[in-house]
Design a protein around this motif. Structure first.
Motif, PDB file in Angstrom:
ATOM      1  N   THR A  21       0.835  -1.210   0.000  1.00 14.12           N
ATOM      2  CA  THR A  21       0.000   0.000   0.000  1.00 14.12           C
ATOM      3  C   THR A  21       0.868   1.258   0.000  1.00 14.12           C
ATOM      4  OG1 THR A  21      -1.769  -1.132   1.217  1.00 14.12           O
ATOM      5  CG2 THR A  21      -1.776   1.276   1.259  1.00 14.12           C
ATOM      6  N   PHE A  22       1.889   1.281   0.848  1.00 14.14           N
ATOM      7  CA  PHE A  22       2.780   2.442   0.904  1.00 14.14           C
ATOM      8  C   PHE A  22       3.601   2.589  -0.380  1.00 14.14           C
ATOM      9  CE2 PHE A  22       2.325   1.817   5.614  1.00 14.14           C
ATOM     10  CZ  PHE A  22       1.700   3.030   5.854  1.00 14.14           C
ATOM     11  N   ARG A  23       3.960   1.447  -0.980  1.00 17.11           N
ATOM     12  CA  ARG A  23       4.710   1.504  -2.240  1.00 17.11           C
ATOM     13  C   ARG A  23       3.883   2.181  -3.323  1.00 17.11           C
ATOM     14  NH1 ARG A  23       6.987  -4.360  -3.686  1.00 17.11           N
ATOM     15  NH2 ARG A  23       7.396  -3.273  -5.638  1.00 17.11           N
ATOM     16  N   PHE A  24       2.608   1.788  -3.432  1.00 17.76           N
ATOM     17  CA  PHE A  24       1.741   2.388  -4.430  1.00 17.76           C
ATOM     18  C   PHE A  24       1.480   3.863  -4.111  1.00 17.76           C
ATOM     19  CE2 PHE A  24       0.307  -1.960  -5.716  1.00 17.76           C
ATOM     20  CZ  PHE A  24       0.580  -1.807  -7.062  1.00 17.76           C
ATOM     21  N   ALA A  25       1.357   4.186  -2.826  1.00 18.61           N
ATOM     22  CA  ALA A  25       1.149   5.578  -2.428  1.00 18.61           C
ATOM     23  C   ALA A  25       2.335   6.433  -2.862  1.00 18.61           C
ATOM     24  CB  ALA A  25       0.948   5.666  -0.917  1.00 18.61           C
ATOM     25  N   ALA A  26       3.540   5.919  -2.630  1.00 21.27           N
ATOM     26  CA  ALA A  26       4.748   6.655  -3.019  1.00 21.27           C
ATOM     27  C   ALA A  26       4.819   6.819  -4.529  1.00 21.27           C
ATOM     28  CB  ALA A  26       5.983   5.919  -2.498  1.00 21.27           C
ATOM     29  N   ALA A  27       4.533   5.748  -5.274  1.00 27.17           N
ATOM     30  CA  ALA A  27       4.571   5.821  -6.732  1.00 27.17           C
ATOM     31  C   ALA A  27       3.541   6.810  -7.260  1.00 27.17           C
ATOM     32  CB  ALA A  27       4.320   4.432  -7.321  1.00 27.17           C
ATOM     33  N   PHE A  28       2.347   6.812  -6.654  1.00 25.32           N
ATOM     34  CA  PHE A  28       1.276   7.716  -7.076  1.00 25.32           C
ATOM     35  C   PHE A  28       1.681   9.176  -6.850  1.00 25.32           C
ATOM     36  CE2 PHE A  28      -2.534  10.182  -5.900  1.00 25.32           C
ATOM     37  CZ  PHE A  28      -3.243  10.094  -7.086  1.00 25.32           C
ATOM     38  N   ILE A  29       2.254   9.465  -5.686  1.00 26.07           N
ATOM     39  CA  ILE A  29       2.677  10.839  -5.365  1.00 26.07           C
ATOM     40  C   ILE A  29       3.813  11.285  -6.283  1.00 26.07           C
ATOM     41  CG2 ILE A  29       3.743  12.295  -3.600  1.00 26.07           C
ATOM     42  CD1 ILE A  29       2.262  10.574  -1.508  1.00 26.07           C
ATOM     43  N   LEU A  67      12.971   3.536   2.437  1.00 24.07           N
ATOM     44  CA  LEU A  67      12.775   2.299   1.690  1.00 24.07           C
ATOM     45  C   LEU A  67      11.534   2.377   0.811  1.00 24.07           C
ATOM     46  CD1 LEU A  67      13.590  -0.323   4.483  1.00 24.07           C
ATOM     47  CD2 LEU A  67      14.918   0.068   2.397  1.00 24.07           C
ATOM     48  N   ILE A  68      10.461   2.941   1.366  1.00 22.51           N
ATOM     49  CA  ILE A  68       9.211   3.038   0.626  1.00 22.51           C
ATOM     50  C   ILE A  68       9.343   4.000  -0.555  1.00 22.51           C
ATOM     51  CG2 ILE A  68       6.855   3.934   0.768  1.00 22.51           C
ATOM     52  CD1 ILE A  68       7.241   1.078   1.794  1.00 22.51           C
ATOM     53  N   LEU A  69      10.034   5.114  -0.359  1.00 21.60           N
ATOM     54  CA  LEU A  69      10.247   6.055  -1.458  1.00 21.60           C
ATOM     55  C   LEU A  69      11.044   5.400  -2.586  1.00 21.60           C
ATOM     56  CD1 LEU A  69      11.013   9.386   0.448  1.00 21.60           C
ATOM     57  CD2 LEU A  69       8.953   8.823  -0.879  1.00 21.60           C
ATOM     58  N   PHE A  70      12.043   4.604  -2.208  1.00 22.24           N
ATOM     59  CA  PHE A  70      12.832   3.897  -3.218  1.00 22.24           C
ATOM     60  C   PHE A  70      11.975   2.872  -3.953  1.00 22.24           C
ATOM     61  CE2 PHE A  70      15.350   0.202  -4.472  1.00 22.24           C
ATOM     62  CZ  PHE A  70      16.266   0.797  -5.327  1.00 22.24           C
ATOM     63  N   LEU A  71      11.211   2.070  -3.180  1.00 16.86           N
ATOM     64  CA  LEU A  71      10.375   1.036  -3.789  1.00 16.86           C
ATOM     65  C   LEU A  71       9.255   1.645  -4.631  1.00 16.86           C
ATOM     66  CD1 LEU A  71      10.135  -1.492  -0.810  1.00 16.86           C
ATOM     67  CD2 LEU A  71      11.362  -1.808  -2.978  1.00 16.86           C
ATOM     68  N   GLY A  72       8.742   2.809  -4.208  1.00 20.37           N
ATOM     69  CA  GLY A  72       7.740   3.501  -5.000  1.00 20.37           C
ATOM     70  C   GLY A  72       8.317   3.960  -6.335  1.00 20.37           C
ATOM     71  N   SER A  73       9.552   4.451  -6.276  1.00 16.92           N
ATOM     72  CA  SER A  73      10.236   4.864  -7.508  1.00 16.92           C
ATOM     73  C   SER A  73      10.451   3.673  -8.427  1.00 16.92           C
ATOM     74  CB  SER A  73      11.582   5.518  -7.171  1.00 16.92           C
ATOM     75  OG  SER A  73      11.405   6.646  -6.348  1.00 16.92           O
ATOM     76  N   VAL A  74      10.827   2.539  -7.826  1.00 21.60           N
ATOM     77  CA  VAL A  74      11.018   1.310  -8.602  1.00 21.60           C
ATOM     78  C   VAL A  74       9.702   0.867  -9.233  1.00 21.60           C
ATOM     79  CG1 VAL A  74      11.513  -1.159  -8.406  1.00 21.60           C
ATOM     80  CG2 VAL A  74      13.025   0.507  -7.335  1.00 21.60           C
ATOM     81  N   GLN A  75       8.622   0.930  -8.433  1.00 18.73           N
ATOM     82  CA  GLN A  75       7.295   0.541  -8.920  1.00 18.73           C
ATOM     83  C   GLN A  75       6.929   1.380 -10.142  1.00 18.73           C
ATOM     84  OE1 GLN A  75       5.306  -1.530  -6.498  1.00 18.73           O
ATOM     85  NE2 GLN A  75       4.101  -2.088  -8.257  1.00 18.73           N
ATOM     86  N   LEU A  76       7.199   2.661 -10.069  1.00 15.79           N
ATOM     87  CA  LEU A  76       6.870   3.578 -11.157  1.00 15.79           C
ATOM     88  C   LEU A  76       7.771   3.347 -12.370  1.00 15.79           C
ATOM     89  CD1 LEU A  76       5.236   5.939 -12.175  1.00 15.79           C
ATOM     90  CD2 LEU A  76       6.809   7.475 -10.987  1.00 15.79           C
ATOM     91  N   ALA A  77       9.066   3.203 -12.109  1.00 20.68           N
ATOM     92  CA  ALA A  77      10.027   3.021 -13.203  1.00 20.68           C
ATOM     93  C   ALA A  77       9.753   1.737 -13.982  1.00 20.68           C
ATOM     94  CB  ALA A  77      11.456   3.003 -12.642  1.00 20.68           C
ATOM     95  N   THR A  78       9.474   0.650 -13.268  1.00 15.71           N
ATOM     96  CA  THR A  78       9.212  -0.624 -13.943  1.00 15.71           C
ATOM     97  C   THR A  78       7.901  -0.577 -14.727  1.00 15.71           C
ATOM     98  OG1 THR A  78       8.231  -1.498 -11.887  1.00 15.71           O
ATOM     99  CG2 THR A  78      10.535  -2.006 -12.318  1.00 15.71           C
TER     100      THR A  78
END
Length: 318
Positions: free
Chosen positions: A48-56, A233-244
């Motif tokens: 949930t936090f990963r998607f939140a970070a990617a969305f923001i 960690l979440i900001l990094f994983l959110g960036s990864v989620q978005l990049a991929t």
């Protein structure tokens, strides 16, 4: 005019192959950060936090007009179906599947995603694959299975419920790859990614609130945010989620779904290397043999079809 279009298409295909390798490396490296984030929150809360970070992260440049979104007059229902398969279907089935099965079983089953993708792409997209291509895909899958088996891992069929859910998650990801291939004709990579991230965030948030609300642990959902390490960690994983997501959409707009799927097996090699470099995990001989089989399989799957794929895409683009 035709030569210019052909040259542009050829460069696009080469970039797609380069991004396919980078995408696999990023996904493989992210496994380590996912493992670290689970020290602070449950798998679904972390998601949930990963998607939140990617969305923001994606919403900020979009709000300033750096990314243009236009969904008017386009088949939105296809995007909804795509988001149902991935990320909603894939991550939900995988998360609940791993509650009833081991991570090893999850790793072995996920390795078969390229095979399922190849079958679905052949059935629905009419992507032709040679015997060499089919055998190379199986060789790449065998490389991953070989590594797990040599580590002494095996299937426990008493975990049948978890295994079935993991197989369904594998099928959901393959379905996403096939559908995304056709959707790229109507939407840009940014439009696809923004929609997927938004729907994924909304769905994960609703599920997390529901789970914590019914169990009376709503306060624990936000407790991990007290840690700066977890936020990082979440900001990094959110960036990864978005990049991929962005890379995946672009790749599928240039090369066949069956070709992209096998590239993801390279992430296993990266995760092994990351575990050795960062966590000091031992690399055994079977890691090297399995990695070699994976690489040979990826090359065998893509080299013969690369020329055919270039001509096919050139014709479509022109």
């Amino acid at each position: 005019m035709s030569n210019g279009a052909s040259s542009k298409s050829s460069k696009g295909v080469k970039l797609a192959y380069m991004l396919a390798v980078i995408n696999a490396i990023v996904i493989g490296a992210s496994f380590l950060f996912v493992k670290l984030s689970l020290n602070y929150a449950s798998p679904f809360d972390t998601l949930t936090f990963r998607f939140a970070a990617a969305f923001i992260i994606l919403s900020i440049p979009t709000a300033f007009g750096l990314f243009k979104l236009n969904y008017r007059g386009k088949p939105i229902y296809k995007l909804l179906l795509l988001a149902t398969m991935y990320p909603i279907g894939f991550f939900t089935l995988q998360t609940f599947g791993l509650q009833h099965a081991t991570s090893v079983e999850g790793g072995i089953i996920s390795a078969f995603s390229p095979v399922v993708t190849l079958v679905l792409a052949s059935a629905f997209l009419k992507e032709a694959t040679s015997l060499l291509q089919k055998l190379s895909t199986l060789l790449s899958v065998f490389g991953i299975v070989f590594i797990f088996m040599m580590k002494g891992s095996s299937f426990d069929f008493s975990n049948l419920k978890g295994i079935v859910l993991l197989l369904l998650s594998c099928t959901a990801f393959a379905g996403y790859s096939v559908l995304a291939r056709s959707i790229t004709k109507h939407f840009s990579p940014v439009e696809i990614s923004y929609f997927m991230v938004s729907v994924g965030f909304a769905a994960a948030l609703v599920i997390s609130f529901t789970v914590h609300g019914t169990s009376g642990t709503l306060g624990s959902l936000f407790a991990p945010l007290a840690s700066l390490t977890f936020i990082g960690l979440i900001l990094f994983l959110g960036s990864v989620q978005l990049a991929t997501a962005l890379m995946g959409s672009y790749i599928l707009s240039r090369i066949e779904a069956s070709k992209m799927g096998v590239f993801l097996n390279l992430s296993t090699i990266v995760s092994i290397a990351a575990g050795a470099l960062v966590l000091g995990e031992t690399i055994a001989w079977y890691h090297l043999v399995g990695s070699l089989l994976i690489i040979v399989g990826v090359i065998g799957t893509n080299l013969p079809a690369r020329q055919r794929g270039t001509r096919k895409i050139t014709t479509t683009t022109a």
